[in-house]
Every structure is written in structure tokens, then in C-alpha cells.
Scaffold this motif. Structure first.
Motif, mmCIF file in Angstrom:
data_model
loop_
_atom_site.group_PDB
_atom_site.id
_atom_site.type_symbol
_atom_site.label_atom_id
_atom_site.label_comp_id
_atom_site.label_asym_id
_atom_site.label_seq_id
_atom_site.Cartn_x
_atom_site.Cartn_y
_atom_site.Cartn_z
ATOM 1 N N TYR A 241 0.795 -1.293 0.031
ATOM 2 C CA TYR A 241 0.007 -0.002 -0.020
ATOM 3 C C TYR A 241 0.694 1.405 0.076
ATOM 4 O O TYR A 241 0.489 2.256 -0.888
ATOM 5 N N ARG A 242 2.016 1.379 0.968
ATOM 6 C CA ARG A 242 2.757 2.423 1.059
ATOM 7 C C ARG A 242 3.441 2.659 -0.231
ATOM 8 O O ARG A 242 3.698 3.833 -0.866
ATOM 9 N N SER A 243 3.894 1.477 -1.238
ATOM 10 C CA SER A 243 4.557 1.655 -2.381
ATOM 11 C C SER A 243 3.788 2.268 -3.482
ATOM 12 O O SER A 243 4.357 2.936 -4.103
ATOM 13 N N GLY A 244 2.371 1.904 -3.397
ATOM 14 C CA GLY A 244 1.507 2.513 -4.490
ATOM 15 C C GLY A 244 1.054 3.822 -3.944
ATOM 16 O O GLY A 244 0.535 4.691 -4.849
ATOM 17 N N ALA A 245 1.059 4.296 -2.733
ATOM 18 C CA ALA A 245 0.606 5.613 -2.171
ATOM 19 C C ALA A 245 1.764 6.746 -2.517
ATOM 20 O O ALA A 245 1.369 7.855 -2.473
ATOM 21 N N LEU A 246 2.899 6.228 -2.246
ATOM 22 C CA LEU A 246 4.198 7.142 -2.358
ATOM 23 C C LEU A 246 4.877 7.581 -3.371
ATOM 24 O O LEU A 246 5.895 8.276 -3.656
ATOM 25 N N VAL A 247 4.447 6.902 -4.673
ATOM 26 C CA VAL A 247 5.443 6.855 -5.851
ATOM 27 C C VAL A 247 4.834 7.867 -6.950
ATOM 28 O O VAL A 247 3.510 7.556 -7.042
ATOM 29 N N PHE A 248 5.423 8.529 -7.313
ATOM 30 C CA PHE A 248 4.877 9.379 -8.476
ATOM 31 C C PHE A 248 5.574 9.046 -9.859
ATOM 32 O O PHE A 248 6.767 8.731 -9.923
ATOM 33 N N GLY A 249 4.592 8.960 -10.887
ATOM 34 C CA GLY A 249 5.323 8.749 -12.325
ATOM 35 C C GLY A 249 4.974 7.025 -12.486
ATOM 36 O O GLY A 249 4.983 6.806 -13.753
ATOM 37 N N GLY A 250 4.810 6.171 -11.598
ATOM 38 C CA GLY A 250 4.345 4.770 -12.061
ATOM 39 C C GLY A 250 5.641 4.003 -12.605
ATOM 40 O O GLY A 250 6.675 4.660 -12.510
ATOM 41 N N GLY A 251 5.315 2.968 -13.184
ATOM 42 C CA GLY A 251 6.016 2.210 -13.991
ATOM 43 C C GLY A 251 7.392 1.708 -13.060
ATOM 44 O O GLY A 251 7.295 1.428 -11.933
ATOM 45 N N HIS A 252 8.683 1.980 -13.946
ATOM 46 C CA HIS A 252 9.880 1.335 -13.220
ATOM 47 C C HIS A 252 10.327 2.366 -12.077
ATOM 48 O O HIS A 252 10.883 1.890 -10.983
ATOM 49 N N VAL A 253 9.693 3.415 -11.556
ATOM 50 C CA VAL A 253 9.813 4.204 -10.463
ATOM 51 C C VAL A 253 9.572 3.502 -9.309
ATOM 52 O O VAL A 253 10.282 3.769 -8.000
ATOM 53 N N VAL A 254 8.542 2.612 -9.149
ATOM 54 C CA VAL A 254 8.126 2.010 -8.123
ATOM 55 C C VAL A 254 8.878 0.722 -7.629
ATOM 56 O O VAL A 254 9.039 0.189 -6.540
ATOM 57 N N LEU A 255 9.962 0.427 -8.486
ATOM 58 C CA LEU A 255 10.835 -0.789 -8.184
ATOM 59 C C LEU A 255 11.631 -0.629 -6.943
ATOM 60 O O LEU A 255 11.725 -1.485 -6.422
ATOM 61 N N PRO A 256 12.327 0.538 -6.970
ATOM 62 C CA PRO A 256 13.156 0.649 -5.602
ATOM 63 C C PRO A 256 12.181 0.203 -4.485
ATOM 64 O O PRO A 256 12.727 -0.111 -3.327
ATOM 65 N N LEU A 257 11.040 0.962 -4.365
ATOM 66 C CA LEU A 257 10.082 0.667 -3.215
ATOM 67 C C LEU A 257 9.810 -0.560 -3.078
ATOM 68 O O LEU A 257 9.946 -1.176 -1.872
ATOM 69 N N LEU A 258 9.540 -1.417 -4.175
ATOM 70 C CA LEU A 258 8.991 -2.749 -3.935
ATOM 71 C C LEU A 258 10.463 -3.373 -3.552
ATOM 72 O O LEU A 258 10.020 -4.504 -2.561
ATOM 73 N N GLU A 259 11.457 -3.285 -4.039
ATOM 74 C CA GLU A 259 12.789 -4.075 -3.640
ATOM 75 C C GLU A 259 12.958 -3.746 -2.056
ATOM 76 O O GLU A 259 13.271 -4.727 -1.362
ATOM 77 N N GLN A 260 12.715 -2.358 -1.574
ATOM 78 C CA GLN A 260 12.905 -2.360 -0.372
ATOM 79 C C GLN A 260 11.916 -2.923 0.739
ATOM 80 O O GLN A 260 12.202 -3.515 1.646
ATOM 81 N N ALA A 261 10.880 -3.216 0.069
ATOM 82 C CA ALA A 261 9.517 -3.837 0.995
ATOM 83 C C ALA A 261 9.773 -5.224 0.935
ATOM 84 O O ALA A 261 9.053 -5.855 1.935
ATOM 85 N N THR A 262 10.379 -6.092 0.022
ATOM 86 C CA THR A 262 10.449 -7.148 -0.060
ATOM 87 C C THR A 262 11.765 -8.042 0.079
ATOM 88 O O THR A 262 11.823 -9.172 0.923
ATOM 89 N N VAL A 263 12.832 -7.624 -0.377
ATOM 90 C CA VAL A 263 14.281 -8.222 -0.156
ATOM 91 C C VAL A 263 14.797 -8.217 1.091
ATOM 92 O O VAL A 263 15.236 -9.188 1.540
#
Length: 404
Positions: A241-263
């Protein structure tokens, strides 16, 4: 609702090329072919969704479905556009889709080349109807240069904000007569050059206010709830939810947030993350569905529950924002000051799309003479022969498979 579901499902199966290409597919389908909205109304929605956090192309799709058929239409648009890639990526996570290394596949190269043509077609069409004078051309040029030279989501938001300020400051000099003429000509922020096929649905303001409150409330309360509950499922929902709520631009920009949230948290390992990212490049629809792969691969929850939690959580902020803003949107955009600001924002959107046409669409899609030939043929088919975008995409994939 079922009409919306049918159209967006087809788009979800054929819309390759990333968020910028998706906006091109939407414009071709809903502005050019079906006349559901005018060019200006579409540009206004794009500007709005570019300015909000979340996956911009998915938000535009939700907003189109919302305007057409209310809340059921919004849900149908999201399901149709998102589920094909969700299913493909969850299947990949389960090991059903053993495609191996597809980075050099000819059909994938053809799809990327088709995306170049789709975006070029959209930029050309929008520029003709939106960039109608020297002032708007200057705004579009500045936005193009800023986004091209400073490749950051914040640069996109800043370009739109600057375009809005320029619209108010520069267009207002020409007085109310200019604004009135712009509205009649279909170049003002609240213009309507042609009637919609059906009146746009906007929803209640009470529901909009409740949705905005829920967006902010979940952003604040979910981390506390996840910390107190010690639940893997709640941790997944909170992180995505935080990854979807805090990223502007979408697409590849969300990858760092997803990486930090999962790995680092141990939900998925690094190799799994990279494998899923590679697979996400080969499916149509929004890149945010990479979350579905990560949820299905997460440790500590059943694969189906992890996929559902991650998918719903990452798109929920976008849905809440669309529900929250749309009831107020038509009133806001009808105000003279807002109309002038949107004129500048729309010109900036054209510049942003033109910059995205070069990078990443052109740089990723044109790798040699073969892909250039496919892109050129696809552009002529769209521009001159009026071939539907989905047919162009299928033909480009077949050409790439046969020749590349």
C-alpha cells in the motif's frame, strides 16, 4: 459495465510498452475511435493523474471507467486492464510459465517497436489539438527539455506544476475573451469540442471526501497495525500500500520501493526479485502487477493469499484517489483560473509524453533497422490507414517473430 470490461480486457491483453504507451492506446480507443471523451477532457485526466501518486496509466483507465459507468465501470476497467498481466505473473511465480530468457525474442522486439508507433501517434495527435499557439508550444518545449534532461518522477510533477503556473500567468494576459474563445475552440482546460457518447458520471462529494480520508488514514494506520499484529499478511498489505501511495510517475519508479519492501525483509530473495522483474517486461498492462508476482512468491503466506494482498494493496491508493478527486474534478476544471492552469498543464503533458517517446520508449524499442521498419509501418497503419491499435500490436509481434 460489461462494455467497459470487454474493451479494457482487450487493452489489457495487447497494451505493451509501459505507461506512456498505455496512454497512447487509451487515447486511440476512447478519444479517436469511440468518442467517449474529447481530446481536451482526456488531456485533463492525464495531467491530473500525472500529478497524483500512483500508476498514472492505471489511474487514467480507472477514471475513464468511472466516468463511463460509475463505480462498477471503474472496477471493470481495473479488472480488465490489470488481470491479464496479474495472471501471467502469478503463473510465472508458480513455475507454470517456463519461458527462459526472452530478452532477445523477436516477438518482444516487435511489441516494443509497436509501442514507439503508438506513442508517436498519440503525441502527434495531442500536439495538434492542444499546442495551438506559441505560448503552449513554449510550455511543451520546456517540459520536454526538463523531463528529458532530468529523468526523475519529481521532474514530471514539477513540469506540470510549472505548466499550470505558466498557464495562469501567461494566458491570463490575453483576458477573458481569450479564455472564452479557447473554450469554444476546444483548447481551454474545461473544453468540450464534441459531446460525450453518454453523460460522464462523477459520483457524490461525500463519497469522494470519504475516499480521500481513507487514503490518508490507511497510510498512517497500516504501519502501526502491522507493527502491533506481527502478521505477515498485514506486513505485505502495508508494504505494498505504501509503495502504491508514495510513488509518482509509476512504471519503473516503483521498483526501488518494492525492492526495499520485499528483499531486505526476507519476503523474497534477490534472485527471485530479478527473475520476476524480467518476466514483468514481457507482459502487457501495468508494471505495477509485478507486485502480484512478489506476493505469490512471498514467504510465510499461501501463494494465492500473498498475490491477492499485494495486488489489491498496490492499486488501492490509486483507486481511492480517483474516487476522491473525480466528484470535484469537473467543477474545479470549469473555473476560469483552473481552465487557464489546465491549458498550461496539458501543454506540459504533451512535452512530457514527447520526452518519454524518446526515453524509454524509442531507446528501448528501436534496436536496429528491423525494429525501425516495424515501427514505421505501424505508425503509418495507425496514422493513415486507421488500423486499430490492438491489430497493429498483434501484427508487429508477428513481424518481429518472423523477421527478427
Amino acid at each position: 459495465m460489461f462494455e467497459v470490461l470487454k474493451i479494457f480486457t482487450r487493452l489489457g491483453l495487447t497494451s505493451f510498452g509501459g505507461p506512456t504507451a498505455h496512454l497512447g492506446y487509451f487515447r486511440e480507443e476512447f478519444v479517436t475511435r469511440r468518442k467517449w471523451m474529447t481530446e481536451q477532457e482526456y488531456a485533463d485526466l492525464v495531467a491530473l493523474c500525472q500529478f497524483m501518486p500512483g500508476p498514472a496509466s492505471s489511474q487514467v483507465g480507472m477514471a475513464i471507467g468511472y466516468r463511463r459507468a460509475g463505480y462498477p465501470g471503474m472496477l471493470a476497467a481495473w479488472v480488465g486492464f490489470t488481470m491479464p498481466s496479474v495472471i501471467a505473473l502469478v503463473a510465472f511465480a508458480l513455475g507454470v510459465a517456463q519461458l527462459g530468457d526472452i530478452s532477445g525474442a523477436g516477438w518482444l522486439a516487435g511489441l516494443k517497436a509497436a509501442a514507439v508507433a503508438v506513442v508517436a501517434h498519440a503525441v502527434l495527435g495531442m500536439s495538434r489539438s492542444i499546442v495551438t499557439d506559441r505560448v503552449r508550444a513554449a510550455v511543451a518545449l520546456v517540459a520536454f527539455l526538463v523531463v528529458l534532461l532530468v529523468p526523475s518522477p519529481l521532474a514530471q510533477v514539477g513540469a506540470i506544476a510549472a505548466g499550470m503556473l505558466a498557464g495562469v500567468a501567461l494566458f491570463a494576459r490575453k483576458g477573458a475573451g481569450e479564455a472564452g474563445a479557447a473554450a469554444e475552440d476546444g483548447v481551454g482546460g474545461g473544453a468540450a469540442a464534441a459531446p460525450l457518447a453518454a453523460p460522464a458520471k462523477t459520483g457524490s462529494r461525500a463519497a469522494g471526501a470519504a475516499a480521500l480520508a481513507a487514503f490518508a488514514g490507511l497510510l498512517v494506520l497500516l504501519p502501526a497495525a502491522a507493527g502491533a499484529a506481527k502478521s505477515t499478511g498485514l506486513d505485505i498489505f502495508d508494504s505494498f500500500y505504501r509503495s502504491g501511495a508514495l510513488v509518482f510517475g509509476g512504471g519503473h519508479v516503483v521498483l526501488p520501493l518494492l525492492e526495499q519492501a520485499t528483499v531486505p525483509t526476507g519476503l523474497v530473495d534477490h534472485d527471485t526479485f530479478l527473475a520476476g522483474y524480467g518476466a514483468a517486461q514481457a507482459v502487457p498492462g501495468p508494471l505495477f502487477t509485478f507486485a502480484s508476482f512478489l506476493g505469490a512468491s512471498a514467504q510465510g503466506v499461501p501463494w494465492w493469499w500473498g498475490a491477492i494482498l499485494a495486488t489489491v494493496a498496490i492499486f488501492l491508493p490509486a483507486a481511492l484517489l480517483v474516487i476522491g478527486v473525480m466528484p470535484f474534478w469537473d467543477r474545479i476544471r470549469s473555473q476560469p483560473a483552473a481552465s487557464l492552469a489546465l491549458s498550461g498543464a496539458n501543454a506540459a503533458v504533451v512535452g512530457i509524453l514527447a520526452a518519454a517517446l524518446y526515453n524509454p520508449v524509442f531507446t528501448a524499442g528501436i534496436t536496429g533497422a528491423g525494429t525501425m521498419a516495424i515501427a514505421a509501418a505501424a505508425f503509418v497503419a495507425l496514422q493513415e490507414w486507421k488500423v486499430p491499435a490492438w491489430a497493429v500490436v498483434v501484427a508487429a509481434a508477428l513481424a518481429g517473430w518472423a523477421a527478427l
